[in-house]
Design a protein around this motif. Structure first.
Motif, PDB file in Angstrom:
ATOM      1  N   LYS A  54       1.034  -1.115  -0.116  1.00  0.00           N
ATOM      2  CA  LYS A  54      -0.494   0.244  -0.075  1.00  0.00           C
ATOM      3  C   LYS A  54       0.979   1.381   0.343  1.00  0.00           C
ATOM      4  O   LYS A  54       2.081   0.330   0.114  1.00  0.00           O
ATOM      5  CB  LYS A  54      -0.899   0.059   0.916  1.00  0.00           C
ATOM      6  CG  LYS A  54      -1.439  -1.268   0.962  1.00  0.00           C
ATOM      7  CD  LYS A  54      -2.866  -1.444   2.329  1.00  0.00           C
ATOM      8  CE  LYS A  54      -3.859  -3.018   2.616  1.00  0.00           C
ATOM      9  NZ  LYS A  54      -4.139  -2.637   3.741  1.00  0.00           N
ATOM     10  N   SER A  55       0.205   2.371  -0.408  1.00  0.00           N
ATOM     11  CA  SER A  55       1.059   3.542  -0.446  1.00  0.00           C
ATOM     12  C   SER A  55       1.825   3.814   1.424  1.00  0.00           C
ATOM     13  O   SER A  55       1.813   3.365   1.980  1.00  0.00           O
ATOM     14  CB  SER A  55      -0.163   4.502  -0.306  1.00  0.00           C
ATOM     15  OG  SER A  55      -0.373   5.009  -1.273  1.00  0.00           O
ATOM     16  N   SER A  57       4.123   2.090   1.501  1.00  0.00           N
ATOM     17  CA  SER A  57       5.207   0.962   2.348  1.00  0.00           C
ATOM     18  C   SER A  57       6.267   0.994   2.104  1.00  0.00           C
ATOM     19  O   SER A  57       7.060  -0.671   2.540  1.00  0.00           O
ATOM     20  CB  SER A  57       4.213  -0.606   1.509  1.00  0.00           C
ATOM     21  OG  SER A  57       4.602  -0.246   0.461  1.00  0.00           O
ATOM     22  N   GLU A 183       4.061   1.160 -11.040  1.00  0.00           N
ATOM     23  CA  GLU A 183       2.236   1.263 -11.109  1.00  0.00           C
ATOM     24  C   GLU A 183       1.485   1.390 -12.457  1.00  0.00           C
ATOM     25  O   GLU A 183       1.139   1.811 -13.064  1.00  0.00           O
ATOM     26  CB  GLU A 183       1.915   2.418 -10.472  1.00  0.00           C
ATOM     27  CG  GLU A 183       1.823   2.733  -8.655  1.00  0.00           C
ATOM     28  CD  GLU A 183       0.945   1.679  -8.222  1.00  0.00           C
ATOM     29  OE1 GLU A 183       0.549   0.630  -8.795  1.00  0.00           O
ATOM     30  OE2 GLU A 183       1.232   1.322  -6.830  1.00  0.00           O
ATOM     31  N   HIS A 216       0.107  -1.491  -6.710  1.00  0.00           N
ATOM     32  CA  HIS A 216      -1.028  -1.963  -5.729  1.00  0.00           C
ATOM     33  C   HIS A 216      -2.172  -2.916  -6.202  1.00  0.00           C
ATOM     34  O   HIS A 216      -3.167  -3.211  -5.676  1.00  0.00           O
ATOM     35  CB  HIS A 216      -1.040  -1.163  -4.785  1.00  0.00           C
ATOM     36  CG  HIS A 216      -2.061  -0.011  -5.308  1.00  0.00           C
ATOM     37  ND1 HIS A 216      -1.538   1.121  -6.225  1.00  0.00           N
ATOM     38  CD2 HIS A 216      -3.555   0.302  -6.062  1.00  0.00           C
ATOM     39  CE1 HIS A 216      -2.564   1.570  -6.589  1.00  0.00           C
ATOM     40  NE2 HIS A 216      -3.167   1.268  -6.390  1.00  0.00           N
ATOM     41  N   LYS A 232       5.300  -3.825   3.481  1.00  0.00           N
ATOM     42  CA  LYS A 232       4.173  -3.432   4.883  1.00  0.00           C
ATOM     43  C   LYS A 232       5.401  -2.414   6.131  1.00  0.00           C
ATOM     44  O   LYS A 232       6.128  -3.055   7.166  1.00  0.00           O
ATOM     45  CB  LYS A 232       3.813  -4.781   5.936  1.00  0.00           C
ATOM     46  CG  LYS A 232       2.460  -3.352   6.616  1.00  0.00           C
ATOM     47  CD  LYS A 232       2.310  -3.939   8.530  1.00  0.00           C
ATOM     48  CE  LYS A 232       1.090  -3.436   9.017  1.00  0.00           C
ATOM     49  NZ  LYS A 232       1.014  -4.322   9.873  1.00  0.00           N
ATOM     50  N   PHE A 256      -5.854  -7.738   1.815  1.00  0.00           N
ATOM     51  CA  PHE A 256      -5.205  -7.471   0.332  1.00  0.00           C
ATOM     52  C   PHE A 256      -6.456  -7.757  -0.647  1.00  0.00           C
ATOM     53  O   PHE A 256      -6.212  -7.452  -1.478  1.00  0.00           O
ATOM     54  CB  PHE A 256      -4.132  -7.436   0.066  1.00  0.00           C
ATOM     55  CG  PHE A 256      -2.567  -6.648  -0.368  1.00  0.00           C
ATOM     56  CD1 PHE A 256      -2.386  -5.624  -1.537  1.00  0.00           C
ATOM     57  CD2 PHE A 256      -1.655  -6.782   1.033  1.00  0.00           C
ATOM     58  CE1 PHE A 256      -1.665  -4.755  -0.846  1.00  0.00           C
ATOM     59  CE2 PHE A 256      -1.069  -5.948   1.091  1.00  0.00           C
ATOM     60  CZ  PHE A 256      -1.046  -4.745   0.226  1.00  0.00           C
TER      61      PHE A 256
END
Length: 259
Positions: A54-55, A57, A183, A216, A232, A256
């Motif tokens: 996630k953002s 991490s 991404e 993600h 994480k 997730f």
């Protein structure tokens, strides 16, 4: 974003090549913010490694450390057996010439045509090519992403998916050993995202590239990754195939997959 019924899940085959990239106990903090907390992993030759998280991490910071844009606080990072944390800028630049990048937004120069964008990158990495050699390389790169017809267009004339594919052509034109995808399906519709996933898979098969795919997006991870690590707070919480990650017993990793 599934709609991928004709694609096999990941590769689910253990990589057999030697390690091209290796992180050993890497730490990175910004002030009191501990971003990477002793991560260790490898990427083998010809392997697609997905870094899922996630953002915040630590995904992007790990890649910045890999290419020497950010200095690690502690630990070692090897590319082709060389510890890049101990290289000077000239030596780092030689390593960077082996690496292609697909940025999230494509990162094309708006004032240049597609041809000019690709030639600019090619000239930066290969100084002595003839005009004929450059034109041939541009056309081959565009053929690889199915956009030969866009050669004389400006980025503003292209859709978001087309810009992403041109960005991938620009990464490929230097014939990299390593590709970093940031991404790759971000901001794309389902059909276009699937096209990008298929391109990532085809490029690996055609060029035997080693890739790090930062995402993600579970669908992207599922269909592009030979192996996945889940980050994480700068710690690797899980590692394995998509099926192994999906069946992980850790509650945070399970989150997730919750709809």
């Amino acid at each position: 974003m599934e709609n991928t019924k004709n694609l096999p899940v990941g590769y689910d085959q253990p990589a057999t090549g030697t390690s091209l990239i290796e992180f050993k106990n890497v730490y990175k903090s910004y002030g009191s913010n501990k971003v990477l907390n002793g991560i260790s992993f490898t990427v083998k030759r010809g392997e697609n490694l997905v870094i899922l998280g996630k953002s915040g991490s630590g995904k992007s910071v790990a890649v910045k450390c890999l290419v020497g844009l950010t200095k690690v606080d502690k630990g070692e990072i090897f590319i082709s057996g060389k510890d890049i944390t101990k290289l000077n800028e000239e030596e780092l630049n030689r390593i960077r010439m082996k690496i292609g990048f697909l940025f999230q937004n494509g990162a094309l120069y708006d004032s240049m045509t597609v041809r000019e964008n690709l030639i600019f990158t090619l000239q930066h990495n290969h100084k002595n090519l003839t005009a004929h050699e450059m034109e041939s390389a541009v056309k081959e790169a565009l053929q690889n992403v199915g956009l030969e017809e866009a050669i004389d267009q400006l980025p503003a004339e292209l859709s978001g998916g087309m810009r992403k594919r041109i960005g991938l052509a620009r990464a490929l034109i230097i014939k990299p050993e390593i590709i970093i995808y940031d991404e790759p399906t971000g901001g794309l519709d389902t059909i276009t995202a699937r096209e990008i996933i298929e391109l990532i898979r085809n490029i690996k098969l055609k060029y035997n590239t080693s890739s790090i795919i930062i995402t993600h997006d579970l669908t992207c991870a599922k269909y592009t990754g030979d192996r996945i690590i889940v980050l994480k707070d700068g710690i690797i919480k899980a590692e394995g195939s998509y099926k192994e990650i999906e069946n992980n017993a850790d509650d945070w990793v399970k989150s997730f997959f919750e709809k």
